[in-house]
Design an enzyme around this catalytic site. Structure first.
Site, mmCIF file in Angstrom:
data_model
loop_
_atom_site.group_PDB
_atom_site.id
_atom_site.type_symbol
_atom_site.label_atom_id
_atom_site.label_comp_id
_atom_site.label_asym_id
_atom_site.label_seq_id
_atom_site.Cartn_x
_atom_site.Cartn_y
_atom_site.Cartn_z
ATOM 1 N N SER A 194 38.414 45.320 45.928
ATOM 2 C CA SER A 194 39.822 44.997 45.641
ATOM 3 C C SER A 194 40.472 45.927 44.624
ATOM 4 O O SER A 194 41.682 45.822 44.387
ATOM 5 C CB SER A 194 39.942 43.551 45.155
ATOM 6 O OG SER A 194 39.878 42.657 46.242
ATOM 7 N N LYS A 222 43.650 47.727 45.517
ATOM 8 C CA LYS A 222 44.994 47.175 45.346
ATOM 9 C C LYS A 222 45.766 47.858 44.224
ATOM 10 O O LYS A 222 46.993 47.678 44.127
ATOM 11 C CB LYS A 222 44.912 45.672 45.113
ATOM 12 C CG LYS A 222 44.325 44.904 46.305
ATOM 13 C CD LYS A 222 44.357 43.406 46.082
ATOM 14 C CE LYS A 222 43.845 42.648 47.305
ATOM 15 N NZ LYS A 222 42.384 42.527 47.334
ATOM 16 N N SER A 269 44.650 38.522 43.628
ATOM 17 C CA SER A 269 43.955 39.543 44.422
ATOM 18 C C SER A 269 44.118 39.274 45.909
ATOM 19 O O SER A 269 43.179 39.380 46.704
ATOM 20 C CB SER A 269 42.457 39.609 44.060
ATOM 21 O OG SER A 269 41.868 40.787 44.554
#
Length: 428
Positions: free
Chosen positions: A108, A111, A168
């Site tokens: 993640s 991102k 997230s």
């Protein structure tokens, strides 16, 4: 170009501490590899890079840049992680690193680039924060961590950014990508273009959310680059990274960055996890005027990534200082210029330089200048004539451009001839 003699190195150190007018000794250094500039042309601009954050290149982006921990008597912590890097954001220097250029799955942490491109669109008024976004079926059905958007439930860009960072949300990432670029595929193309622009040399994005894919890779160094760009380029939107929780669709979710509760100086940034990537974290803290950023990849647990990140932050703050050189009260050095209307020119970096050094070793900084001799007029203000190495313990900590801080017009015919004669006899 030639490295200055030890005697000049001492003089250059003095120029950091006293006004240039107090330096009465003229400077000369002989040409080493490059020929001297001709009387008919200005001195050539030497190649170099400007360290700082106004461009896509950062000091720590260079794989050959010095690991400052090599100058410290206090060893860096040893971690049970695949890779890590610690960067002083104020100076842009690496404090320590391990496997910083090893390609790994980013999970993640992907991102951050999704956020960066969306933030660009917000700041350019292409994507207002209060704009409502249509949620596609693809975004709605995206698996993994989610903020739980739905096709018929209103959602704004502001809410999607909160869902992206605090929750997230993979669904948030897809929705933002579609809002910015029209499709996920088009947005991924933009991600890779931006990565190259920022100097992320070993990164390739294949999606917007970090779900596992063999072609989706990055490095600790590259993640530090995009994280630092977010801090510097999007200060007005940085608050999302220190937000502790977010409620949407009647579902309240906490930020997965546990350091936001553990240390009040920590104000970001992002965590990530997949089986392939392990537990990962980018963390940053500001204490006083200093900001340090850590990237820790591939730890065995969520607890380990938090502990390792905090250990690195504390080590960086406790054992290093930031020093401002060549600021308002520290002018550059006055050196001899020939065939000009003035006999001297002041040389220095184009802007103040922040340098990170081990605590207590500020006085060990030694500037070493490299420029052509003879230095021939005309010179324009801001013209690069060489480079300035900032050294410690015989090692180059960083290199800055050396520019003319004042212009020097070419002298008339007789003035030039007098200088030619003087140079001829002084070289005997």
């Amino acid at each position: 170009m030639k490295k200055l003699s030890p005697s000049y190195a001492r003089l250059a150190v003095a120029s950091l501490l006293v006004p240039a007018a107090m330096l009465a000794v003229p400077v000369a250094c002989a040409a080493d590899a490059a020929p001297a500039a001709s009387a008919a042309a200005p001195a050539p601009a030497a190649s170099g890079r400007t360290a700082g954050f106004s461009s896509a290149s950062f000091a720590f982006a260079d794989p050959k840049s010095l690991d400052v921990s090599s100058l410290s008597v206090v060893p860096a912590p040893a971690l049970d992680a695949k890779a890590w890097i610690v960067v002083d954001v104020t100076s842009g220097q690496i404090l320590t690193q391990s496997n910083p250029d090893t390609q790994v799955p980013p999970a993640s942490l992907t991102k951050l680039m999704t956020f960066y491109l969306a933030a660009n669109a917000v700041d350019e008024n292409r994507l207002p924060l209060d704009q409502q976004v249509t949620v596609s079926e693809r975004a709605w059905r995206t698996g993994g961590s989610r903020m739980f958007i739905q096709p018929r439930l209103p959602v704004t860009v502001d809410q999607l950014l909160q869902g992206l960072i605090v929750d997230s949300g993979n669904d948030s990432a897809v929705a933002l990508a579609e809002a910015v670029a029209g499709s996920v595929d088009a947005f991924v193309t933009l991600m890779n273009q931006e990565a190259q622009k920022l100097g992320m040399r070993d990164t390739h994005f294949d999606n917007v959310d970090g779900l596992p894919d063999p072609q989706h890779v990055t490095t600790a160094r590259d993640l530090a680059i995009v994280a630092t760009h977010i801090i510097k380029d999007h200060a007005s939107l940085y608050h999302y990274f220190k937000q502790k929780d977010f409620t949407y669709n009647n579902i309240k979710q906490p930020n997965r960055n546990s350091l936001l509760w553990a240390d009040p100086s920590v104000d970001g940034m992002k965590t990530g996890f997949t089986d392939a990537a392990g537990y990962c974290m980018i963390a940053t803290a500001q204490r006083g005027d200093r900001r340090i950023l850590t990237v820790v990849l591939g730890t065995p647990s969520a607890t380990a990534r938090s502990q390792d990140s905090l250990q690195l932050l504390n080590w960086g703050f406790q054992n290093f200082d930031d020093v401002k050189l060549y600021g308002e009260n520290q002018p550059g050095m006055d050196v001899r210029v020939w065939e000009g209307q003035s006999h001297t020119v002041r040389l220095g970096p184009p802007k103040p330089v922040w340098l990170t050094v081990p605590r207590g070793k500020t006085s060990d900084i030694k500037p070493v200048a490299h420029y052509p001799d003879p230095l021939i007029a005309p010179l324009t203000k801001g013209q690069q004539v060489g480079t300035l190495d900032l050294t410690m313990d015989g090692k180059v900590v960083r290199t800055e451009p050396l520019v003319a801080q004042t212009a020097v017009e070419r002298a008339g015919f007789f003035g030039r001839m007098i200088d030619v004669i003087k140079r001829h006899f002084s070289s005997k």
